[in-house]
Write a protein that holds these residues in place. Structure first.
Motif, short mmCIF file in Angstrom:
data_model
loop_
_atom_site.label_atom_id
_atom_site.label_comp_id
_atom_site.label_asym_id
_atom_site.label_seq_id
_atom_site.Cartn_x
_atom_site.Cartn_y
_atom_site.Cartn_z
N MET A 118 -1.66 -1.22 0.04
CA MET A 118 -3.07 -0.86 -0.12
C MET A 118 -3.87 -2.05 -0.64
O MET A 118 -4.99 -2.29 -0.18
CB MET A 118 -3.22 0.35 -1.04
N ARG A 119 -3.31 -2.79 -1.58
CA ARG A 119 -4.01 -3.96 -2.10
C ARG A 119 -4.20 -5.00 -0.99
O ARG A 119 -5.24 -5.68 -0.94
CB ARG A 119 -3.23 -4.56 -3.28
N GLU A 120 -3.23 -5.13 -0.11
CA GLU A 120 -3.36 -6.08 0.99
C GLU A 120 -4.50 -5.70 1.93
O GLU A 120 -5.29 -6.56 2.34
CB GLU A 120 -2.04 -6.16 1.76
N VAL A 121 -4.65 -4.42 2.28
CA VAL A 121 -5.76 -4.05 3.15
C VAL A 121 -7.08 -4.09 2.38
O VAL A 121 -8.13 -4.39 2.97
CB VAL A 121 -5.53 -2.70 3.86
N ASN A 122 -7.07 -3.81 1.08
CA ASN A 122 -8.27 -4.02 0.26
C ASN A 122 -8.72 -5.47 0.33
O ASN A 122 -9.92 -5.76 0.34
CB ASN A 122 -8.01 -3.67 -1.20
N ARG A 123 -7.76 -6.40 0.36
CA ARG A 123 -8.07 -7.83 0.45
C ARG A 123 -8.85 -8.16 1.72
O ARG A 123 -9.63 -9.12 1.77
CB ARG A 123 -6.77 -8.64 0.42
N LEU A 124 -8.71 -7.32 2.72
CA LEU A 124 -9.40 -7.52 3.99
C LEU A 124 -10.64 -6.64 4.12
O LEU A 124 -11.27 -6.61 5.18
CB LEU A 124 -8.43 -7.24 5.15
N GLY A 125 -11.01 -5.96 3.03
CA GLY A 125 -12.24 -5.16 3.04
C GLY A 125 -12.08 -3.73 3.46
O GLY A 125 -13.07 -3.02 3.64
N VAL A 126 -10.85 -3.26 3.63
CA VAL A 126 -10.60 -1.88 4.07
C VAL A 126 -10.62 -0.95 2.87
O VAL A 126 -9.92 -1.18 1.88
CB VAL A 126 -9.26 -1.77 4.81
N THR A 127 -11.40 0.13 2.98
CA THR A 127 -11.45 1.15 1.93
C THR A 127 -11.09 2.53 2.44
O THR A 127 -10.98 3.47 1.64
CB THR A 127 -12.86 1.21 1.30
N GLY A 128 -10.92 2.68 3.75
CA GLY A 128 -10.59 3.99 4.31
C GLY A 128 -9.68 3.85 5.51
O GLY A 128 -9.79 2.89 6.29
N VAL A 129 -8.78 4.82 5.67
CA VAL A 129 -7.84 4.83 6.79
C VAL A 129 -7.64 6.27 7.24
O VAL A 129 -7.49 7.18 6.41
CB VAL A 129 -6.47 4.23 6.39
N ILE A 130 -7.64 6.47 8.55
CA ILE A 130 -7.15 7.72 9.12
C ILE A 130 -5.72 7.45 9.57
O ILE A 130 -5.49 6.64 10.47
CB ILE A 130 -8.02 8.20 10.29
N ASP A 131 -4.77 8.09 8.92
CA ASP A 131 -3.36 7.84 9.19
C ASP A 131 -2.91 8.70 10.37
O ASP A 131 -3.08 9.92 10.36
CB ASP A 131 -2.52 8.16 7.96
N ALA A 132 -2.33 8.04 11.38
CA ALA A 132 -1.97 8.72 12.62
C ALA A 132 -0.55 9.24 12.64
O ALA A 132 -0.02 9.54 13.71
CB ALA A 132 -2.19 7.77 13.81
N GLY A 133 0.09 9.36 11.48
CA GLY A 133 1.46 9.84 11.45
C GLY A 133 2.42 8.77 11.92
O GLY A 133 2.30 7.60 11.57
N GLY A 134 3.39 9.14 12.73
CA GLY A 134 4.30 8.14 13.28
C GLY A 134 5.71 8.64 13.40
O GLY A 134 6.12 9.62 12.76
N GLY A 135 6.48 7.95 14.27
CA GLY A 135 7.88 8.27 14.42
C GLY A 135 8.63 8.07 13.12
O GLY A 135 8.37 7.12 12.38
N PHE A 136 9.56 9.00 12.84
CA PHE A 136 10.37 8.95 11.62
C PHE A 136 9.49 9.04 10.36
O PHE A 136 9.82 8.52 9.32
CB PHE A 136 11.26 7.71 11.59
N GLN A 137 8.35 9.73 10.50
CA GLN A 137 7.50 10.03 9.34
C GLN A 137 7.37 11.54 9.27
O GLN A 137 6.47 12.14 9.87
CB GLN A 137 6.12 9.36 9.45
N ASN A 138 8.29 12.16 8.56
CA ASN A 138 8.40 13.62 8.53
C ASN A 138 7.50 14.22 7.46
O ASN A 138 7.33 13.65 6.38
CB ASN A 138 9.85 14.02 8.25
N TYR A 139 6.93 15.38 7.78
CA TYR A 139 6.11 16.11 6.83
C TYR A 139 6.89 17.34 6.36
O TYR A 139 7.47 18.05 7.18
CB TYR A 139 4.79 16.55 7.48
N PRO A 140 6.94 17.60 5.05
CA PRO A 140 6.19 16.93 3.98
C PRO A 140 6.97 15.84 3.23
O PRO A 140 6.42 15.16 2.37
CB PRO A 140 5.88 18.09 3.03
N GLU A 141 8.27 15.67 3.54
CA GLU A 141 9.10 14.82 2.68
C GLU A 141 8.62 13.37 2.61
O GLU A 141 8.62 12.74 1.53
CB GLU A 141 10.57 14.88 3.11
N ASP A 142 8.18 12.80 3.73
CA ASP A 142 7.76 11.40 3.72
C ASP A 142 6.33 11.20 3.23
O ASP A 142 5.81 10.09 3.25
CB ASP A 142 7.92 10.78 5.12
N TYR A 143 5.71 12.27 2.76
CA TYR A 143 4.38 12.20 2.16
C TYR A 143 4.43 12.33 0.64
O TYR A 143 3.40 12.30 -0.03
CB TYR A 143 3.47 13.29 2.75
#
Length: 617
Positions: free
Chosen positions: A218-243
């Protein structure tokens, strides 16, 4: 109105508020903008408790919002990953790799997981397997290149257990030598499952380290001026355990990026069961301004997933795609769940729209924020169909990383409007911009803005026709106010405007005046989220809160490995191998020349770091 908590003065504020487009000072109170105007007017609001920061004439923009990133998954792994994002020579990349091999203890891997392309390197190639084996004879090395391939050294092959007897998995190929032994090259044919499944065999960080890793990302994307993200999920990102990690950080007040997350089904043929369960567990919008649920996707059903690899022919979707997709879309529409669908090719979009139009006859989509992701080859007809149904398109700068492959297969003419962002806007479709980081393109928003404005790839190939390009204001709007539609937060953020959430970035260079080529080099020197500084650099570094060191102690994140700035002063170096036999480092036979570009300050440092004693300039 209470007195401001923070006042920023002497800035060039691009507010994106058409009623008040420019300002030189703002007041921030309780996490929102409470005044936007002149220095004199704003300073009258201050009291003794108000913090005042002089921006010294720098350009200020609303905080950038990425409409498509895999930041939750990326955060769990960031501290383990060597990032080649922005590295401009293979020589530098290999030097970084060798240094990380030297500091990485067994049984850990060294992994480079996306965010780069061979076209960004001066050498215009990837490392050979022989080169990887030379720098890492014992440490497993895994390198993911886009969606098309992964390169494993011999140690990694031993660790994952791929042998002569290992069959090719569905949708992937283990490349073999003449004797049938795996070479270390894995190909996605036609999807990336083999790449991700192999990566998943590597060690994971323990939970406490995953928290630390997510904070560093998060600090790395803050360094680039990012303050918001819509997270698109992803392979091997299970809900709810990986959240659980991101939710723990949220509870502890440690999020420095606003997150809206979509749920991504993980089980082919069980997608409807997943979504049927999830609609009972969580509702769209559930959460708060920092962490909230955003709906379904980008995977809705696996038979509709047309993973892009422009090095090979377009994949045909399964005949069952429509039958699989329709009950999922009906379920989502009935429960008023927004959704997103990964779709690279127009042919896939056509078939999905057939389903959407059928469902919409029974269940109106009015006010439901659904959209396609990517849409590189979408036709005018399908843009109009999306507009008629009230949908949107989230575009990413994947072509900045794969454009050369697209041109090679489809020709330069076809690439002139890929994707056709200008036509999408003209036809009234909601359009937002993002990156698709971290495993394909880089998370750097300025590369996307550079691509939208210039039509160039990171390798320097100009693809887009002049008439299809955006001006700088249009491109910036796609990265700010336009993206709020995709998270159902219109009017809440994305502008520097009284009443909106106080998110902004103070830039290292003026986005509106730097040469086009230098847009990609911009960073933030001060990033503010909800009225609080979350990143500072240089003169503004003291305003930022301290961040604990990256964990574990061998993490690449401890060694300045984020998006790498370009190094314009490079020296073209020709190297002749003087070994009496084939050189394992260079991968070339005796006396064969090898050329590269390295920093002018380090002509010999690369080969010296590799331990090669045979180099000669």
């Amino acid at each position: 109105m209470s007195n401001p908590d923070l006042i920023l003065v002497n800035g060039k504020f691009t507010t994106l508020d058409r009623a008040n487009p420019q300002a030189d000072a703002v007041a921030l109170t309780g996490g929102t903008f409470t005044a936007v105007g002149t220095r004199d007017d704003i300073m009258r609001l201050a009291d003794n408790a108000t913090q005042v920061i002089d921006l010294k004439g720098r350009r200020v923009i609303p905080g950038l919002i990425d409409s498509h990133m895999h930041i939750i998954r990326g955060g769990l792994n960031y501290n383990m990953e060597l990032r080649w994002d922005g590295v401009r020579s293979l020589a530098d990349a290999m030097r970084m790799l060798k240094a990380q091999v030297d500091r990485t203890p067994a049984p850990q891997w060294v992994r480079v997981v996306g965010g780069f392309t061979e076209h960004q390197f001066a050498e215009k190639r990837l490392p050979t397997i022989d080169e990887l084996n030379a720098v890492a004879p014992d440490t497993p090395v895994f390198i993911l290149h886009l969606y098309d391939r992964a390169i494993l050294n011999a140690a990694a092959l031993r660790t994952v257990g791929y042998t002569k007897d290992t069959p090719n998995p569905p949708g992937g190929e283990i490349v073999r030598d003449a004797s049938g032994n795996p070479t270390g090259l894995l190909l996605a044919k036609p999807n990336a499952t083999i790449l991700y499944a192999t990566l998943a065999k590597g060690p994971k960080l323990p939970p406490e380290y995953q928290k630390n890793s997510t904070r560093h990302f998060m600090r790395e994307v803050n360094r680039l001026g990012v303050t918001g993200v819509i997270d698109a999920g992803g392979g091997f990102q299970n809900y709810p355990e990986d959240y659980s990690i991101i939710e723990e950080l949220h509870r502890e007040g440690q999020l420095t990026v606003r997150l809206a997350y979509n749920l991504f089904t993980q089980k082919p043929k069980a997608e409807l069961a997943d979504f049927s369960q999830w609609v009972k567990q969580v509702s769209p919008g559930q959460g708060d301004d920092l962490y909230r649920h955003n709906g379904a996707g980008e995977m809705l059903v696996y038979t509709a997933a047309d993973f892009e690899d422009f090095r090979v022919e377009r994949p045909e979707m399964a005949p069952s795609m429509e039958d699989d997709l329709e009950p999922v879309v009906r379920l989502l529409a009935e429960n008023r769940w927004p959704w997103r669908l990964h779709a690279t090719y127009d042919e896939t979009i056509s078939r999905a729209l057939d389903v959407y139009e059928k469902v919409a006859k029974d269940i109106p989509f009015d006010g439901l924020h659904w959209f396609f992701d990517h849409a590189e080859t979408i036709s005018d007809r399908n843009i109009d169909r999306i507009a008629a149904l009230g949908g949107g398109i989230a575009v990413q700068h994947r072509m900045a990383y794969q454009g050369e492959y697209f041109v090679e297969r489809y020709g330069a003419k076809a690439a002139e409007a890929t994707p056709p962002v200008r036509r999408m806007l003209e036809r009234g479709v909601k359009v937002g911009a993002g990156t698709d980081a971290t495993r394909v393109a880089s998370y750097n928003p300025w590369v996307s803005l550079y691509w939208l404005v210039t039509g160039k790839t990171v390798g320097g190939l100009r693809m887009a026709a002049p008439g299809s390009l955006l001006d700088r204001d249009e491109a910036l709007r796609l990265w700010t106010e336009a993206n709020t539609w995709f998270s159902s937060e219109v009017g809440k953020k994305g502008q520097i405007k009284v009443g909106q959430l106080a998110d902004l970035a103070v830039l290292s260079e003026d986005y509106f005046s730097v040469p086009e080529d230098e847009i990609q080099d911009i960073t933030s020197v001060l990033t503010v989220l909800g009225g609080k500084v979350v990143y500072g650099d240089g003169d503004f570094g003291s305003y930022a809160p301290a961040l604990p060191p990256a964990m574990p102690d061998w993490s690449p994140a401890r060694h300045g490995v984020g998006y790498q700035p370009r190094q314009p002063n490079v020296l073209n170096v020709s190297v002749s191998c003087a070994c009496a036999t084939s050189c394992g480092v260079h991968g070339h036979a005796h006396a064969k020349a090898w050329s590269s570009s390295v920093p002018a300050s380090d002509e010999s440092g690369f080969w010296g770091a590799l331990g090669c004693s045979c180099w000669a300039f």
